[in-house]
Design an enzyme around this catalytic site. Structure first.
Site, short mmCIF file in Angstrom:
data_model
loop_
_atom_site.label_atom_id
_atom_site.label_comp_id
_atom_site.label_asym_id
_atom_site.label_seq_id
_atom_site.Cartn_x
_atom_site.Cartn_y
_atom_site.Cartn_z
N LYS A 49 -17.91 -0.79 6.13
CA LYS A 49 -18.37 -1.75 5.13
C LYS A 49 -19.89 -1.68 4.93
O LYS A 49 -20.36 -1.83 3.79
CB LYS A 49 -17.95 -3.16 5.57
N GLU A 53 0.82 -1.22 0.00
CA GLU A 53 0.00 0.00 0.00
C GLU A 53 0.85 1.27 0.00
O GLU A 53 0.44 2.30 -0.53
CB GLU A 53 -0.97 0.00 1.18
N MET A 79 24.33 8.53 2.27
CA MET A 79 24.19 9.82 2.95
C MET A 79 24.46 9.68 4.45
O MET A 79 25.09 10.54 5.06
CB MET A 79 22.79 10.38 2.71
N PHE A 116 -11.79 -7.72 13.78
CA PHE A 116 -10.70 -8.15 12.91
C PHE A 116 -10.34 -7.02 11.93
O PHE A 116 -11.20 -6.47 11.25
CB PHE A 116 -11.11 -9.41 12.13
N GLN A 117 -9.10 -6.67 11.90
CA GLN A 117 -8.57 -5.60 11.05
C GLN A 117 -9.23 -4.24 11.30
O GLN A 117 -9.35 -3.43 10.39
CB GLN A 117 -8.65 -5.99 9.57
C1 LIG Z 1 12.46 5.48 5.29
C2 LIG Z 1 13.76 6.11 5.66
N1 LIG Z 1 14.57 5.51 6.54
C3 LIG Z 1 15.75 6.08 6.85
C4 LIG Z 1 16.14 7.26 6.29
C5 LIG Z 1 17.48 7.91 6.66
N2 LIG Z 1 18.35 7.99 5.48
C6 LIG Z 1 18.48 9.09 4.74
S1 LIG Z 1 19.48 8.90 3.44
C7 LIG Z 1 19.80 7.31 3.86
C8 LIG Z 1 20.72 6.46 3.03
C9 LIG Z 1 20.19 6.17 1.69
O1 LIG Z 1 20.96 5.19 1.09
P1 LIG Z 1 20.80 4.87 -0.42
O2 LIG Z 1 19.38 4.66 -0.75
O3 LIG Z 1 21.73 3.78 -0.79
O4 LIG Z 1 21.23 6.23 -1.11
P2 LIG Z 1 22.68 6.92 -1.13
O5 LIG Z 1 22.71 7.93 -0.04
O6 LIG Z 1 23.70 5.85 -0.94
O7 LIG Z 1 22.75 7.54 -2.47
C10 LIG Z 1 19.11 6.96 5.01
C11 LIG Z 1 19.21 5.65 5.66
C12 LIG Z 1 15.23 7.86 5.39
N3 LIG Z 1 15.48 9.04 4.82
N4 LIG Z 1 14.07 7.27 5.07
#
Ligand SMILES: Cc1ncc(C[n+]2csc(CCOP(=O)(O)OP(=O)(O)O)c2C)c(N)n1
Ligand SMILES: [Mg+2]
Lengths: 192, 577
Positions: free
Chosen positions: B179, B67, B492, B129-130
């Site tokens: 529902k 979803e 990042m 349920f749900q």
């Molecule tokens: C759902 C979610 N969980 C954690 C983060 C924290 N976060 C920001 S950037 C990042 C790393 C992203 O890694 P990748 O997709 O490999 O991209 P890259 O930075 O390596 O280009 C994380 C874990 C986030 N923004 N969103």
């Protein structure tokens, strides 16, 4: 010289903004089940304690009024009111300081009936506090007091040594000295 | 069967018809011009799915594989078309899986309507349920929400939902429908909603504010424009261009403002914010009038507020009164729809040029180009860079593609270097920074703009958060181009660990699967590039493909994104390395 003067005033206003105060927030809204949740969420998000909350009908048919009391800075109050007003069902939200409103709270005291006869002082408290006896039964009587928060607190303090069986205080209700032109605002919504 | 359908279509022409709530929901969607929705079925929404089956010739339902994917696809569709995206789910877990998409749409002002099924009215509150209180859960992340428990409410609430989602500052709306209300019948009439008594979507500018703003702008020596998504949402691109060209004021964009103005326009000076361009960040603290248009002074844009543009007078063009003085105190607020206010202020503005001031941006750009950009997009070192991949896509797409990005280093690089001629071309999760947004959003974007190329730029981390949506691309042959910039890291976060946590790389190194094989498993054409000499040709092959295409590029594992304003620092402290 002139610049200094301006500077001085700015400093003062900054101070005012930073100072915590009591604010009464009045929210005129449609009567919608989820709205209380939305509004309380706005306070929750910012860790602001709602000191008192009252929901009632307002002077306009079908329009509800929330009266919310907070103790925060003007800056925060302004931002919160902005967020509240943004909610779809909110018609208008205002905030006012205590000087700008006429406000009251109510309280009920349930006290054992025998004290009325055993403790002479109780009768004096009732007279001096300007409270009413709402009901008397064999076991207990109920006092109602309407007034400022501190007046209710004083009465509570005075009665406490004798034993209070139950106590409850309502949220603040308030009307403002200035007008709140809700009908005009509603008219404007209609025209838009 | 055929005649039944024909009869149904006939009866629709009449003013009222006796139909079930479930069928009424379909008619509401059709009346709102919806022909495409994303969703996932389940018990509490089955009556509606039954109607979707009957109406499949007029309303396409795309089965996402989760979803969350449905919401991001609806967002991608909304962002590329400017129309309301629609996602649907069942109660309980189906509904809770929508929450990330709702939050993303809320913070990025994306018009979306989500419809959820709910247990029958008589079971509400019984831990059935749900059963989940999705209205309670979604309240902080929706512009508006409502639970329908009686069939008669359906037309009015649905009309209101679409009106609220798209009007004023757009946002997500959730409608939860028990529902029983789906099964019960009503006399259906639909009337579009054009106003809600207590809701004023577009405020009017305060008297005199346009004049005051014009005076500040006309007298400014070093004026600077920062525009955001408000320009795109208000479809005020032409008005912005006229404003900029008449006044000669350098204009920078927030990440969501990207593509509102041609990236090659001589007065477009680049991106502001944490990984924005050097010049616009530094010069924010040197301008004398800062003109903010449809942006909200997010902390990723301003850095430390105590040292943000303190020397400048600030003019704020904004549709949402709650944004005025929220983060930055402004001198003049011009409330209203950007298309209107920018048009109205134009005659009040003097024709001007700000050559010396603009030259300062050019000078800063040269510094950034020499120390950074050149090495990012035309590297000479051994490993591949993310920047050169984006540059090759620019070349192959001739600046005409829609770019959808996920979240991380690749997102910042993509937004820094992508070139656009046309608005609504940059789709990314800005305010929420939702990893996993990219792939499903690209599906929605492509389906909303079949005549345009849609390229998704995704990291190896975020890709794996919604990778299941490859199933949609395969099943419906959605010709998106997927580029995974694989650095085998949560890049990042790794960068922050390197810079601010003494290189303690806690849980940011990933052992990744064979992404090409996974794509092949979905029968998607795919290719992996590990050498620079293959990059150009691979990108061209991808762009030329009529079918969906997956391209993995193995990039340098430990590159960093610069410039950077460390969080909490001042825009003046923007670092080039
Ligand atoms: C759902 C979610 N969980 C954690 C983060 C924290 N976060 C920001 S950037 C990042 C790393 C992203 O890694 P990748 O997709 O490999 O991209 P890259 O930075 O390596 O280009 C994380 C874990 C986030 N923004 N969103
Ligand atoms: Mg990565």
């Amino acid at each position: 010289m002139k610049e200094n003067h301006i500077q001085f005033h700015q400093d003062i206003s900054v101070q005012n903004i930073m100072e915590k105060q009591w604010y009464t927030i009045s929210v005129y809204s449609e009567n919608h089940v989820g709205l209380l949740n939305r509004i309380s969420g706005i306070f929750l998000k910012r860790h602001i304690n709602i000191e008192s909350l009252n929901v009632s009908k307002s002077e306009i048919d079908g329009v509800s009024k929330f009266t919310i009391v907070v103790y925060v800075t003007k800056e925060w109050t302004r931002k919160i009111v902005g967020q509240i007003e943004k909610q779809i069902e909110v018609i208008k939200a205002y905030y006012h300081t205590d000087d700008e409103t006429i406000y009251q709270e109510s309280a009920l005291f349930k006290i054992a009936s025998h004290l009325l006869f055993d403790e002479r002082q109780i009768q004096n408290i009732i007279k001096e506090s300007n409270s009413q006896i709402v009901t008397v039964s064999r076991e207990f009587f109920v006092l109602a007091k309407t007034g400022r928060r501190h007046e209710i607190d004083e009465m509570h303090e005075a009665l406490e040594p004798y034993g209070i069986m139950q106590f409850v205080r309502s949220g603040r209700i308030a009307v403002t000295k200035a007008t709140m032109p809700i009908s005009e605002i509603l008219q404007e919504f209609q025209e838009n | 069967m055929e005649t039944l359908k024909a009869q149904k279509k006939d009866s629709q022409k009449k003013k009222t018809m006796r139909i079930s709530g479930a069928e009424a929901i379909i008619h509401c969607l059709l009346a709102e011009g919806v022909d495409l929705i994303y969703g996932y079925p389940g018990g509490a929404i089955m009556p509606v799915y039954d109607e979707l089956y009957k109406f499949q010739d007029r309303l396409t339902h795309i089965l996402s594989r989760h979803e969350q994917g449905a919401t991001h696809a609806a967002q991608g569709y909304a962002r590329v078309t400017g129309r309301v995206g629609v996602a649907m789910a069942t109660s309980g877990p189906g509904a809770t899986n929508l929450v990330t998409g709702l939050a993303d749409a809320q913070i990025d002002s994306t018009p979306m309507v989500c419809i959820t099924g709910q247990v029958p009215r008589h079971l509400l509150g019984s831990d059935a349920f749900q059963e989940t209180d999705i209205v309670g859960i979604s309240t902080p992340v929706t512009k508006w929400n409502y639970q329908i428990t009686r069939v008669e409410e359906i037309p009015e609430i649905m009309a209101k939902a679409f009106y609220i989602a798209r009007s004023g500052r757009p946002g997500p709306v959730l409608v939860d429908i028990t529902k029983n209300a789906q099964f019960d019948e009503l006399d259906f009439v639909y009337e579009k909603c054009t106003k809600v008594r207590s809701y004023k979507p577009v405020p009017k500018p305060e008297a005199g504010s346009l004049e005051k703003a014009a005076e500040l702008i006309n007298n400014a020596k070093k004026p600077f424009i920062v525009f955001g998504q408000g320009v795109i949402l208000g479809e005020a691109e032409a008005e912005l261009k006229a404003f900029v060209e008449k006044t000669g004021i350098p204009a920078a964009w927030t990440i969501l403002g990207l593509s509102a103005m041609d990236t090659d326009h001589p007065l477009n000076v680049g991106m502001v914010g944490m990984h924005g361009n050097y010049g616009p960040n530094l010069l924010t603290n040197e301008c004398d009038v800062l003109i903010a248009i449809g942006m909200r002074f997010d902390d990723r844009v301003t850095g430390n507020l105590d040292t943000y543009a303190k020397q400048a007078k600030i003019v704020h063009f904004e549709i949402d009164p709650a944004e005025i003085n929220k983060n930055v105190k402004v001198d003049v607020a011009v409330l209203g729809d950007s298309k209107e206010t920018l048009k109205d202020i134009l005659p009040l503005l003097n024709e001007n040029e700000h050559k010396d001031w603009k030259a300062e941006f050019d000078k800063k750009h040269q510094i950034e180009y020499d120390t950074l950009i050149k090495n990012d997009i035309y590297p000479t070192k051994e490993g591949l860079t993310m920047g050169e991949v984006i540059e090759q896509i620019n070349v192959a797409s001739e600046h005409k593609a829609v770019m959808v990005s996920d979240v991380g280093q690749h997102q910042m690089i993509a937004c820094r270097y992508a070139k656009f001629k046309q608005s609504k071309s940059n789709i990314t999760s800005g305010g929420l920074g939702t990893m996993g947004f990219g792939l499903p959003a690209a599906i929605g974007a492509k389906m909303g703009a079949m005549d345009r190329e849609v390229v998704a730029i995704i990291g190896d981390g975020g890709y794996q958060m919604t990778i299941q949506e490859l199933g949609v691309i395969f099943q419906h042959n959605v010709p998106v181009k997927i580029v995974v910039l694989n650095n085998d890291h949560l890049g990042m976060v790794r960068q922050w660990q390197e810079l601010f946590f003494d290189k303690r790389y806690a849980s940011t190194v990933m052992t990744n699967p064979d992404f090409v094989k996974i794509a092949e498993g979905y029968h998607i054409k795919s290719r992996r590039v590990t050498e620079r000499e293959d990059l150009k040709e691979a990108v061209q092959e991808m762009m030329a493909s009529k079918d969906p295409y997956f391209l993995e590029v193995k990039v340098e594992k430990e590159d960093n994104v610069f410039p950077m304003i460390p969080s909490g620092a001042s825009v003046s402290d923007v670092r080039l390395k």
